[in-house]
Every structure is written in structure tokens, then in C-alpha cells.
Design an enzyme around this catalytic site. Structure first.
Site, PDB file in Angstrom:
ATOM      1  N   HIS A 161     -12.938  -4.229  17.432  1.00  0.00           N
ATOM      2  CA  HIS A 161     -12.443  -5.484  16.858  1.00  0.00           C
ATOM      3  C   HIS A 161     -12.235  -5.365  15.349  1.00  0.00           C
ATOM      4  O   HIS A 161     -12.293  -6.369  14.633  1.00  0.00           O
ATOM      5  CB  HIS A 161     -13.411  -6.647  17.156  1.00  0.00           C
ATOM      6  CG  HIS A 161     -13.796  -6.768  18.592  1.00  0.00           C
ATOM      7  ND1 HIS A 161     -12.989  -7.385  19.529  1.00  0.00           N
ATOM      8  CD2 HIS A 161     -14.893  -6.326  19.263  1.00  0.00           C
ATOM      9  CE1 HIS A 161     -13.580  -7.339  20.718  1.00  0.00           C
ATOM     10  NE2 HIS A 161     -14.733  -6.693  20.578  1.00  0.00           N
ATOM     11  N   SER A 282       6.345   0.726  -6.251  1.00  0.00           N
ATOM     12  CA  SER A 282       6.879  -0.622  -6.313  1.00  0.00           C
ATOM     13  C   SER A 282       7.861  -0.716  -7.470  1.00  0.00           C
ATOM     14  O   SER A 282       7.698  -0.064  -8.498  1.00  0.00           O
ATOM     15  CB  SER A 282       5.742  -1.633  -6.518  1.00  0.00           C
ATOM     16  OG  SER A 282       6.245  -2.892  -6.910  1.00  0.00           O
ATOM     17  N   LYS A 288       1.167   0.405  -7.625  1.00  0.00           N
ATOM     18  CA  LYS A 288       1.309   0.447  -6.172  1.00  0.00           C
ATOM     19  C   LYS A 288       1.718   1.833  -5.675  1.00  0.00           C
ATOM     20  O   LYS A 288       2.524   2.517  -6.273  1.00  0.00           O
ATOM     21  CB  LYS A 288       2.375  -0.565  -5.716  1.00  0.00           C
ATOM     22  CG  LYS A 288       2.032  -2.022  -5.947  1.00  0.00           C
ATOM     23  CD  LYS A 288       0.931  -2.481  -5.012  1.00  0.00           C
ATOM     24  CE  LYS A 288       1.369  -2.540  -3.564  1.00  0.00           C
ATOM     25  NZ  LYS A 288       2.487  -3.473  -3.345  1.00  0.00           N
ATOM     26  N   GLU A 295       4.580   2.631   7.718  1.00  0.00           N
ATOM     27  CA  GLU A 295       5.082   1.312   8.106  1.00  0.00           C
ATOM     28  C   GLU A 295       6.372   1.433   8.914  1.00  0.00           C
ATOM     29  O   GLU A 295       6.583   0.691   9.889  1.00  0.00           O
ATOM     30  CB  GLU A 295       5.304   0.467   6.855  1.00  0.00           C
ATOM     31  CG  GLU A 295       3.998   0.076   6.174  1.00  0.00           C
ATOM     32  CD  GLU A 295       4.203  -0.572   4.819  1.00  0.00           C
ATOM     33  OE1 GLU A 295       3.213  -1.027   4.236  1.00  0.00           O
ATOM     34  OE2 GLU A 295       5.353  -0.617   4.330  1.00  0.00           O
TER      35      GLU A 295
END
Length: 463
Positions: A161, A282, A288, A295
């Protein structure tokens, strides 16, 4: 209704009226040109067989062979002029062959149909993609094995979980994905065996009266045998559906791993550092480092699974044998194959390049009372408590540690004994995360010795 009125309704793209619309909907050359090499291989095998069985002369067969090689070289060089008016790759190749060698080209299509021709081409193309997927999966598994071997004894939290559950090792976690991708590899190999029957010679749907040798063409094209039923041979797209099914399952595994890499590489976790080769920055936030490759892999499952569903819908209501609906089989498979191969390559690169942050993994491994189960097991094993009673005692000690703001190993012996008087100092031998993982020696467990044994087994399997 005039053509001019019709054209206004259909839109300016089809200025020539209904003929242009029919040509646009009927043509497949825009995408099935990708099967050019397979189409020419099938035609060469067919021509050689026709000569061997006396259906055409040896001189015609030789002219066809040389002409097809010329066509292939033109396609590979990018000088071939594809024509939408000729509909598909089969007619484009045949038309160019006729321009090159004349009358013998007209004999190539003896004892076959575009129905068995396209089924053969498509099977050959899908088979090539299965071979490429096998190579990609083996490379990915090897990259995971390298990570597992290097971190066989590095402790990290295991989750259920997405909550800390029990300590495991980095190597054990990597080997979980080895098992997943190993099953994908077995599915790829299994699918290849099942689909490796040749449709060539089934002709339109009923076979042919010419004395052809289907065993010869099957062998020449690397098939195990000819397909046994001509109706099935030209209308079967099970092989494409199975390819997409295998790809979809593998894409799910890739997506799950990609999700973990996204989480693990975040500032909140810092479990792994992805290489610059598979990350981006970024446009406005200089700090970043985005896991874009992971992704994008995560997103690929949508396209691959969508292709699987789309082809299922195309095939679900078709009577035997061939229907033009089946022209809609290829774009889905081509797109899914492209994205699957890209996702495999990107994941293999990320795994090879990534660095596991051992200190961060270890620091997180002991959090969240991850050795609570070890304490419960000790109470059962040493004190003889029923597991449900041990679970209750452990729960009360977790609550105490939580109240004090410490972890289980930080509780004093007196505090331990407040939950059960028979607890001894020996309990601390099981509460450290290193002790926990070292104790999990059951087959398939997280103990480093088990991880190394599984790594060795997989290396032997791949070898």
C-alpha cells in the site's frame, strides 16, 4: 447531387470527388510499405518454389529474383516511388517489377492471392518484432541482474500500500522485476512458436489447383510448417492479437517499474539517481531534474493497450475468410511495436545508468516500524505464543514506540517486558533491519544469499 455539392460536403481535401475518397480509404501504402522487405522475401520464396515445381520456367524465376533484388535496393536507398493509386506494398512492388523485367513479372502471382500474401508478410513482420522484443527483454534482464548483484545486501524498505512493511534488499527488489520481465520473455518466445506457420499457398481462401510445394516456401521463410487450413490461414490475425497482448502485459510491467523510478528519484525519497541521459531540466526551475523517460514509458501502456483493444474490435465480428476490415490491423500493431521497443530500450538504459543511493535506502529501511513482523515472529518462535497473541503484543509495543517518538529497537527491555513479561534481551537480535533481511532465508526470500542464488540461476538461464 452534383460533384461540386458533394465536394463541399466532403471537404476540400477530396477535390476530385468520390474517386479520391475511395482511393484514400482503400489505400494502405502509407503504412504497409514497412513490410517491403517481408513482401519481397515472400515473393522470392514463392518464385523459387514455382520454378522448382515446374509452374514457371527457371529463366522467369531468375528474372523475377533479380528484379525483386533491384526493387528492394531501390526501397532501401529511398529512391522507390510509392503510388497511392496502386493501393498497397504488394501492388507497388509488382508494378515496379513489371517495369523492370516485363512479362515474367506477370507470372509471379501464379498460385497465390493478395490474401495469403499479406498474411505472410504481416506474420514475417510480427515475427521480426518478437525477435527484437526478445533481445530487448534479455538486455533489460541483464541490466537488472547487474543492479541486483551489486546491491544483494543493501537494505531498503519493502512496501505494501506504499506504506513501509518489512525490510528487503535492493537486490531482492530488482529480482522481482527480473521475474516479471522473465515471464514476458517466455510469453514472447511462446507466441513466436505458436505463430510460426506459413499462410503462403493458401491463395484467396481455398488453396490452389497448381502443384505447389508449401513445405518448400515455409522452410525458405523460416516457418516451422505451412498453415493447415487455407480459410484460417488468410483470415487468422491471432498472431497479431497475441503480439499485442504480450506487449500490453509487458508494458504494464514497464509502467509499474517506471512509476517506482519516478517516486524513488524524487527529493522526498532519494532512493535512486537517474543519469542525465534519461532526465530533463525545467524551463524555469533550475533545481529540477525530471524523470521524463520514466514518465513517458509509464504513458506507453495506454497506446499499446489501446492498440490491443482496437484490433480486438476490428476482428470480433468478421465471418471467414478475408474482409477488407483486416486492412485496419497493421497501423495498430506498427504503433504498438514502435512504442514497445522504445520503452524497452529506454528502461534498459535507465536501469544500466541509475545509481542506487545506499545510505538513503538504509535510512528508510528502519522507518515505520519495519521490523514489527520480526518481533512477532520472535515471540512465536522463542516464547511459543500463538501468532494472534504475538501480533497483539507487538501492536502494543508499536503503539508505545509511536507515543515515545522512537523505533522498536530504541525501547528498553523494561518497556518491552511491560507488554509481555517473558521477553528477554535476545529480542534485540531480530529488531535490526540487517538481522531482519538476513533471516529471510526461505526460497525466494530477501536474504542476500537467496538473492545471489537467484542471480546465478538467471545468469545460467540466459546463458
Amino acid at each position: 447531387m452534383t460533384d461540386q455539392t458533394s465536394n463541399q460536403m466532403w471537404g476540400g481535401r477530396f477535390a476530385a470527388g468520390p474517386d479520391a475518397i475511395m482511393e484514400a480509404i482503400n489505400a494502405s501504402i502509407g503504412f504497409d510499405r514497412r513490410m517491403a522487405a517481408q513482401d519481397i522475401a515472400g515473393s522470392r520464396a514463392h518464385a523459387a518454389m514455382l520454378a522448382a515445381t515446374g509452374v514457371i520456367t527457371d529463366s522467369d524465376a531468375e528474372a523475377i529474383r533479380e528484379g525483386l533484388l533491384t526493387v528492394l535496393s531501390e526501397i532501401e536507398a529511398g529512391t522507390f516511388a510509392f503510388s497511392t493509386a496502386l493501393e498497397d506494398i504488394h501492388m507497388n512492388v509488382e508494378a515496379r517489377l513489371k517495369a523492370l523485367i516485363g512479362e515474367p513479372a506477370g507470372r509471379l502471382h501464379t498460385a497465390r492471392s493478395r490474401n495469403d500474401q499479406v498474411a505472410t508478410d504481416f506474420k514475417l513482420w510480427v515475427r521480426d518484432q518478437l525477435d527484437a522484443a526478445e533481445q530487448g527483454l534479455v538486455a533489460l534482464i541483464r541490466a537488472l541482474l547487474a543492479q541486483a548483484e551489486a546491491g544483494a545486501d543493501w537494505v531498503m524498505p519493502g512496501f505494501t500500500h506504499l506504506q513501509t512493511a518489512q525490510p528487503v534488499t535492493w537486490g531482492h527488489h530488482m529480482m522481482a522485476y527480473v521475474e516479471m520481465f522473465g515471464r514476458d520473455l517466455s510469453r514472447v518466445r511462446d507466441a513466436r512458436v505458436r505463430m510460426n506457420e506459413s499462410p503462403l499457398g493458401a491463395a484467396a481462401l481455398a488453396g490452389t489447383s497448381f502443384p505447389i510445394d508449401r513445405e518448400m516456401t515455409a522452410k525458405a521463410l523460416g516457418f516451422d510448417r505451412p498453415a493447415a487450413n487455407s480459410l484460417d490461414a488468410v483470415s487468422d490475425r491471432d498472431f497479431a492479437l497475441e503480439f499485442l497482448s504480450v506487449a500490453s502485459i509487458c508494458a504494464v510491467h514497464l509502467s509499474r517499474f517506471a512509476e517506482e523510478l519516478v517516486i524513488w528519484s524524487s527529493a522526498q525519497f532519494r532512493f535512486v539517481t537517474l543519469s542525465d541521459r534519461f532526465s530533463t531540466g525545467s524551463s524555469i526551475m533550475p533545481q529540477k531534474k525530471n524523470p521524463d523517460a520514466a514518465e513517458l514509458i509509464r504513458a506507453k501502456v495506454g497506446r499499446i493497450y489501446g492498440a490491443n483493444t482496437a484490433l480486438m474490435m476490428v476482428m470480433k465480428g468478421l465471418p471467414l475468410a478475408y474482409s477488407k476490415d483486416m486492412q485496419e490491423d497493421k497501423e495498430q500493431v506498427f504503433d504498438a511495436a514502435d512504442n514497445w521497443m522504445l520503452a524497452l530500450a529506454a528502461m534498459e538504459g535507465m536501469v544500466r545508468d541509475m545509481t542506487a543511493n545506499r545510505e538513503s535506502l538504509a535510512a528508510a529501511a528502519g522507518s515505520g516500524f519495519s521490523t514489527a513482523t520480526d518481533l512477532a515472529d520472535w515471540l512465536v518462535r522463542v516464547l511459543g505464543l500463538p501468532f494472534r497473541d504475538a501480533h497483539h503484543v507487538t501492536g502494543s509495543l508499536v503503539a508505545l514506540a509511536e507515543k515515545k517518538g522512537c523505533d522498536l529497537p530504541d525501547l528498553s527491555l523494561e518497556e518491552m517486558q511491560s507488554a509481555h513479561a517473558d521477553i528477554t534481551a535476545d529480542v534485540y537480535t531480530v529488531l535490526g533491519v540487517e538481522n531482519s533481511v538476513n533471516s529471510r532465508v526461505s526460497y525466494g526470500g530477501t536474504a542476500p544469499q537467496q538473492v545471489r542464488a537467484q542471480v546465478a540461476r538467471w545468469k545460467e538461464t540466459l546463458a
